[in-house]
Each structure stands twice: as structure tokens, then as C-alpha cells.
Write an enzyme that holds these catalytic residues in place. Structure first.
Site, short mmCIF file in Angstrom:
data_model
loop_
_atom_site.label_atom_id
_atom_site.label_comp_id
_atom_site.label_asym_id
_atom_site.label_seq_id
_atom_site.Cartn_x
_atom_site.Cartn_y
_atom_site.Cartn_z
CG MET A 58 -1.73 -1.21 1.44
SD MET A 58 -2.77 -1.55 0.02
CE MET A 58 -3.79 -0.10 0.01
CE1 TYR A 77 -0.36 2.12 9.60
CE2 TYR A 77 0.33 3.58 11.38
CZ TYR A 77 0.14 2.30 10.87
OH TYR A 77 0.44 1.21 11.66
NE ARG A 88 6.45 9.30 1.15
CZ ARG A 88 6.45 7.97 1.10
NH1 ARG A 88 7.23 7.35 0.24
NH2 ARG A 88 5.66 7.25 1.87
CG ASP A 138 1.69 -1.34 4.41
OD1 ASP A 138 2.47 -2.19 4.88
OD2 ASP A 138 2.08 -0.28 3.90
CD GLU A 139 5.46 -5.29 3.21
OE1 GLU A 139 6.33 -5.67 2.42
OE2 GLU A 139 5.61 -5.24 4.43
#
Ligand code: DCP
Length: 691
Positions: A19, A23, A60, A120-121
Site C-alpha cells: 500500500m 496510514y 515528500r 499493508d503488504e
């Protein structure tokens, strides 16, 4: 380390799905006004704006990074939206993220075997689906190539003046291509579809790596983020791996990677290629040597496990800097909080998935004051898991005490005043592992004894009489008890520790953010700006060394097992009608060699011995202790219900039997207790008031 199976692994289609800034996406779905804005999720601790634990892609671009504090992020990106991670019991509450992860997994698991690797994997084995697709489109999958798939990054493609999209289209069409790569192309199409479904149904984007094995899929899923996928054709594996730094490889982020660097001068995967398999085996042992030789060539036989549920549950918290815990009462307070959360999650796993956990483990990180050895690790401790918040709390505290004694190096650890403390705890975590589904409809206890029976050559099947009036031992209703009518015995004080084969886990994560840092986490990710220590320790399951402790309430159990109870009747009876071993008709024989007897049998053996030595006497045929009916008649039987079964005995039974008995322990029991309350076995298993 798993030794690869090169032949079979080439033609597999494996995907690793990750993902994107998970979060943040979850928070943006909760608050749609955050979409498109630079956003980060911060821990609940507000010091300097809180530590960033997830940074959205818009943020980012401004140079905002996970290691920063909120205040720092605001300086470089004034418009950044900082969202606090939810808090419960004074610590991060990750349930919203966990649930979101489950939503995604339920979609991703539609096309093949699916392994939930972290919050999330996910790994997918799409081999079958890809083979079916290829079989249905032997002349190419042109008509299937959709826009999303055409955006794939295919490693090693020569653009040759064409634009990337046309090149990718050509690759997807490869009519005369390698069969293995044709399968990969089908896999890439399937993954593109799945990613679109995830987006449509959950609003989340994810990225993926598609390759012939888990290692390559994982290495590539993060190469192009967000919302993109990368494919590793068979012919590109070598070129892709050669320049990679050795520490990027799964399981090479730690000591083994360092040893390769310092002792063999290996810095990239390509450097490893110069060593023969024999060379590597000589230095690192047979399995590791072969494994290293294989991974350097992109070979990995690791299977995708079919597992949608987490392997373990954990609850942890860090106490950085001045928050370090320096008194036993503060440790107890926090352990209680962590255990409460763990207990709730275990309970809901039990209710929703019918699974039970077997092992409770306590991890802590600590430092000693005024001590040159202060880098010594706080030892992790485990014991059999008892359900019920109070029990988990009690046992965790006991595990902590045991760990602390070892850590401090003295036997009596006394709580000291905050000015005089010798130690400080900077992290605590409790976890429940060895989670198994509760079997239903089996007669496994009977089967077990049946099998054991066959193992003793001089025993005859006819020596036992089993009656099994009920179909199953599994407890399906209230008051369904597995009764063990055993020879009664008081416990004696004695050793309580039993060692496992596992290695001691490190307090800090393996470096490089490999899978190690994410598998099995499921909610135990710490949200302070501390290293991901505790849950990552669990990842090192292959090399764990923990001591399995019995809770103090079980002191003496081991010596009890070896002691000679005075009664000799044994029965299994399921309340009402169920399974029973009719002791009155049985003639049991056991090996004279106690050392070679499994201890569950030893337990019964000691019952027999008690009688045989006093009443019958040993036989000389290698098996002794035939129980004469007269003896059985004379003995007084003590009734043990399942909640009185010695856990030492229980722990040595096959997992399915353990699960059955434990399952029966979880059921409210209606029948009056007929046992001595002072017994420590009873104390161990009796439900406490608020459990
Ligand atoms: N997480 C955490 N503490 C950390 C690292 C991560 O709580 N030290 C949480 C927040 C992340 C989630 O785990 O959103 C997944 O972590 P990843 O490492 O996969 O990073 P992201 O999903 O945030 O970003 P990316 O898109 O780079 O994978």
C-alpha cells in the site's frame, strides 16, 4: 534458511503488493478534505509536534521524511497537514489501519493464494490464474492489455526509440517469447486489475512487484511508487540483481550481510556470484551457503503461504528519553494497558476467526544506569498463554520480573525509589503467537493415544478400550468438558523454566527495511520515533532464542510430572457421553526407559508405576506396570476437568489436541468444581473473576 527449488520456481507468478503511504491514505479517506494536500501522520506524543510515522507523497516532494518531528516538517512545508494517530489507553490505537488492511486483503485474495505479510503488504501466488489466462489466449493477450497494465515498468526493456508505453505493449504481446515471461505478463495484467479493484472499492492506491518468486517481487514492489507496478522478466533478473547492495536483500540486512561484506569483501549481489556454492557452504554451512548461492542468482523457492490473518498479535509502546519507566509499579501499569489491548484482540480473533493463541511473549528494551554493560539486552520471555485479561496481565508481569532478574543479574529485584533506580525501561511489548484454528469435529485425543499405543511394540491395540459415544471432543457448547481422570498429586515446588530451540531476538530491527521489518507486525508498529524494535524482533522468528517460562503459578509442575502420584486410574470422559478411556478394562504397558518416553506418556507412566511398584511389581519384558483391575478398583480416582490439566503435559501434546483442550477451557463451565482450590494446576487454569 529455505533452500530454493530452482526448477519449479521459474514458472511461478508471484506478486508483492504494498500500500502507498498507508496510514496517510487511511486518514485521507476519513477526511476527504486532506486529499491532494501534503499530509503526514504523527504519533500522539506532541513533543516537538510529534514524530512522523507516515508521510504522503505530496509532502515528500517538499523533503518531508518519516524520521522528522512535526515542527521540523512544518518548517520545510508550512502547509503540511499533520494528523494524529488515534489513541486508546494512552497509546496508539492502530485498529483503524488494521481494519483497512483487511479490507484490501479481501480484495487482493480473489485471484490466488494470498499471504498477509504485514499491516499493508501482501504476497500473491498468481501462477494458476496466469496459466489459465494464458491457456485461454494462446495467441497473445493483446485484447486484454488495459491501460493500467500498459503503465507497468518492465525491467530490462530496451526502448529503442519507441516510447515506453509501446515497448511495454510489445512486451505484453511477445508471441514468440519465453513461456515463463508470458505467464508473468498475464500476472501483470491480473495485478493491474486487482489494483484497480482495490482503488474502486476502497479508494486506496497500492504498488506492486511481479516476478517469478517472492524475493524478486518484494525487491521490486517499491521501485515505482505510488500506484505503479514493476515486472521482472526472467531474462532481466541477473542485470537487476547484480548492482544491488547486498544489505538490500532479505535476511542480509544484519550480521550475515555484514559478515559477507567484511569477511568476503562482498558489497553487491554481483560480487557474491564469484563464490562457488561449496565456498559459501564451507564458510556459512550447507543450507545458508546454498541459499546465498541461490539468491545471488535470483533463485528463491519460498512459498506464498495461504494466510489472510495475522500470525501473531502484539501490543507495544516505547518510552523514549525522560518517559523511561523506572519503577515496577509504572511497568505494571503499562503492562496492564498493553495486556488489556492484547486480550481484546485475542478475544475478537477467537470470536471472529475461531483461532486461539498458544504463546505469550514479553519483549522489553532497557538500559542500566551507571553500568558499563548497559547495552546488554533485556531478555525476551515466553510462557503458555492463558486467556483472560487478568491472567495475561499476571503472566506478563511475571515474565517481566524474570527478564529483569536476568537483565540486572541479581535474583531479588526490588522496586527502588525513582532517585535510586538501577534500570530504565524504554520499550515494552506483549505478543501472542502460535495462533491456530480451533479444530472441530475431530477425535484427536483418542487418535493421539491410539497412535502412541502403536508406538509401543509390546502393547496391543486390544489392551485399550476406548469408547467414543460422542462424535467429537471439541467443545461446542457450555459445559462441554474434556475430563481427565488422572492420578491425583499435589504439586511440588521446582524448576519452572523450559528452554526452546529458538535464538535470542535482537532488540533492534534488522536494517534496510526488508520484509523483516513488516511481517507479522499487525498493529504492533510503534508510533514513537524509536526504532521498530519489538515487533521486528518477532520477525526474526527463524533465529529467535527465547526462554519459554511457565507462569509462577505453575512452579513445581515439572517435578510433579516426574513425581509418583499415589493413584492409578486414568480416564478421558467427555461430559455427558463423550470420549472415555475405560481404565477398568485397560492394561497399559510402557517402556522401562523413562528418558525415551514422551513425557505425556511418562506422566501416565508414573501413575502406572506408582501402582505397579506397590501393587504389581515390574515385569521383565521391557514394558512394565500392567494395571490389574484389582488395583484400579482399589485406587481412588480424582476427577480432573480440562481446566485442571497440567499445562506441561498439555504443551507436549500434538497441536490439534492442545487446541481442543484449550478450546474447551475457553468455554464457560457450568459444572461445579470438584477439585482442591489450593492446587497450583487448578490455580493456573481456574478462571479469575474478571477474566
Ligand atoms: N509505520 C509506522 N512506523 C514506522 C514505519 C511505518 O507506524 N516506523 C506505519 C505507517 C505506514 C505503514 O506502517 O503508513 C506502512 O509503512 P511503509 O514502510 O510501507 O510506508 P508507507 O506505506 O507509509 O509508505 P510507502 O508508500 O513508501 O510504502
Amino acid at each position: 534458511m529455505p533452500v530454493a527449488k530452482p526448477e519449479s520456481s521459474d514458472a511461478r507468478v508471484i506478486a508483492h503488493i504494498d500500500m502507498d503511504c498507508f496510514y496517510v491514505q487511511v486518514e485521507q479517506r476519513k477526511q476527504p478534505n486532506l486529499r491532494g494536500q501534503p499530509t503526514a501522520v504523527v504519533q500522539y506524543n506532541s513533543w516537538k509536534g510529534g514524530g512522523l510515522i507516515a508521510v504522503g507523497y505530496e509532502a515528500r516532494k517538499f523533503g518531508v521524511k518519516r524520521s522528522m518531528r512535526g515542527d521540523e516538517a512544518k518548517k520545510i512545508c508550512p502547509e503540511i497537514q499533520l494528523v494524529q494517530v488515534p489513541v486508546a489507553r494512552g497509546k496508539a490505537d492502530l485498529s483503524v489501519y488494521r481494519n483497512a488492511g483487511s479490507e484490501v486483503i479481501s480484495i487482493l485474495s480473489r485471484k490466488g493464494r494470498c499471504e498477509r505479510a504485514s499491516i499493508d503488504e501482501v504476497y500473491l501466488d498468481l501462477t494458476e490464474a496466469a496459466e489459465t489466462m494464458l491457456a485461454e489466449h494462446p495467441n497473445g493477450i493483446l485484447e486484454l492489455t488495459d491501460e493500467e497494465a500498459l503503465k507497468s515498468h518492465v525491467l530490462g526493456l530496451h526502448l529503442d526509440g519507441l516510447n515506453a508505453r509501446d515497448c511495454v505493449r510489445e512486451w505484453f504481446l511477445m508471441n514468440d517469447g519465453d513461456h515463463r515471461d508470458k505467464l508473468l505478463a498475464c500476472g501483470a495484467l491480473i495485478v493491474a486489475e486487482l489494483r484497480l479493484e482495490v482503488l474502486k472499492e476502497t479508494e486506496f492506491t497500492c504498488s506492486a512487484g511481479i516476478a517469478h518468486n517472492k524475493m524478486l517481487a518484494k525487491l521490486t514492489s517499491g521501485m515505482h511508487k505510488p500506484a505503479q507496478q514493476t515486472v521482472v522478466p526472467f531474462s532481466s533478473v541477473k542485470k537487476f540483481l547484480e548492482p544491488l547492495h547486498i544489505k538490500k536483500m532479505k535476511q542480509l540486512g544484519g550480521k550475515l550481510g555484514t559478515s559477507l561484506e567484511t569477511e568476503l569483501g562482498v558489497s553487491t549481489v554481483g560480487d557474491l556470484l564469484q563464490f562457488s556454492e561449496e565456498n559459501l557452504q564451507e564458510r556459512y554451512g550447507r543450507n545458508t551457503g546454498t541459499w546465498l548461492w541461490n539468491i545471488a542468482r535470483g533463485i528463491c523457492g519460498e512459498e506464498v503461504e495461504g494466510r489472510l490473518l495475522p500470525k501473531s498479535h502484539g501490543s507495544g509502546k516505547t518510552f523514549p528519553g525522560p518517559q523511561a519507566l523506572k519503577t515496577l509499579s509504572s511497568v505494571q501499569k503499562w503492562l496492564n494497558e498493553l495486556c488489556e489491548e492484547l486480550s481484546e484482540r485475542l478475544q475478537s480473533d477467537l470470536e471472529q476467526n475461531k483461532r486461539i493463541a498458544h504463546t505469550l511473549t514479553l519483549h522489553a528494551s532497557a538500559y542500566k544506569l551507571n553500568d558499563s554493560e548497559s547495552l546488554k539486552k533485556f531478555p525476551s520471555k515466553s510462557c503458555p498463554l492463558r486467556y483472560g485479561t487478568t491472567k495475561i496481565q499476571e503472566d506478563s508481569l511475571s515474565l517481566f520480573h524474570t527478564g529483569l532478574r536476568e537483565y540486572i543479574g541479581i535474583y531479588n529485584v526490588k522496586a527502588k525509589g525513582s532517585n535510586q533506580h538501577e534500570w530504565a525501561i524504554t520499550g515494552l511489548s506483549v505478543s501472542a503467537s502460535k495462533i491456530v484454528a480451533i479444530p472441530s469435529g475431530t477425535n484427536s485425543i483418542m487418535k493421539y493415544f491410539h497412535n502412541e499405543d502403536q508406538n509401543c511394540t509390546s502393547r496391543k491395540e486390544s489392551d485399550y478400550v476406548f469408547t467414543n459415544d460422542a462424535a467429537s471432543l471439541s467443545s461446542s457448547g457450555h459445559g462441554s468438558l474434556v475430563q481427565l481422570h488422572l492420578a491425583g498429586s499435589e504439586l511440588e515446588p521446582g524448576e519452572v523454566e523450559a528452554k526452546t530451540q529458538q535464538d535470542m531476538p535482537g532488540l533492534y530491527p534488522k536494517e534496510n527495511g526488508t520484509e523483516v521489518s513488516k511481517d507479522s507486525v499487525f498493529g504492533t508498529k510503534f508510533t514513537d520515533n524509536q526504532p521498530l524494535s519489538f515487533f521486528q524482533m518477532k520477525e526474526q522468528k527463524e533465529s529467535l532464542k527465547e526462554e519459554i517460562l511457565l507462569p509462577p503459578s505453575l512452579a513445581g509442575v515439572q517435578s510433579w510430572v516426574g513425581s509418583k502420584p499415589t493413584q492409578s486410574k486414568m480416564e478421558f470422559v467427555e461430559e455427558g457421553s463423550g470420549l472415555s478411556v475405560k481404565s477398568g478394562k485397560q492394561k497399559r504397558k510402557f517402556d522401562t526407559e523413562k528418558r525415551t518416553t514422551p513425557s505425556i506418556l511418562r506422566f501416565f507412566h508414573s501413575n502406572d508405576e506408582a501402582s505397579s511398584s506397590s501393587d504389581i511389581g515390574a515385569t521383565t519384558d521391557g514394558c512394565k506396570g500392567n494395571l490389574g483391575e484389582d488395583v484400579l478398583r482399589r485406587s481412588n480416582s480424582w476427577n480432573y476437568k480440562s481446566d485442571e490439566i497440567d499445562p506441561v503435559v498439555l504443551n507436549e501434546l500434538p497441536p490439534e489436541i492442545q487446541a481442543e483442550v484449550r478450546a474447551s477451557l475457553l468455554q464457560p463451565q457450568t459444572q461445579a468444581k470438584t477439585v482442591k482450590r489450593g492446587s497450583s494446576i487448578v490455580h493456573y487454569f481456574l478462571p479469575t473473576k474478571n477474566s
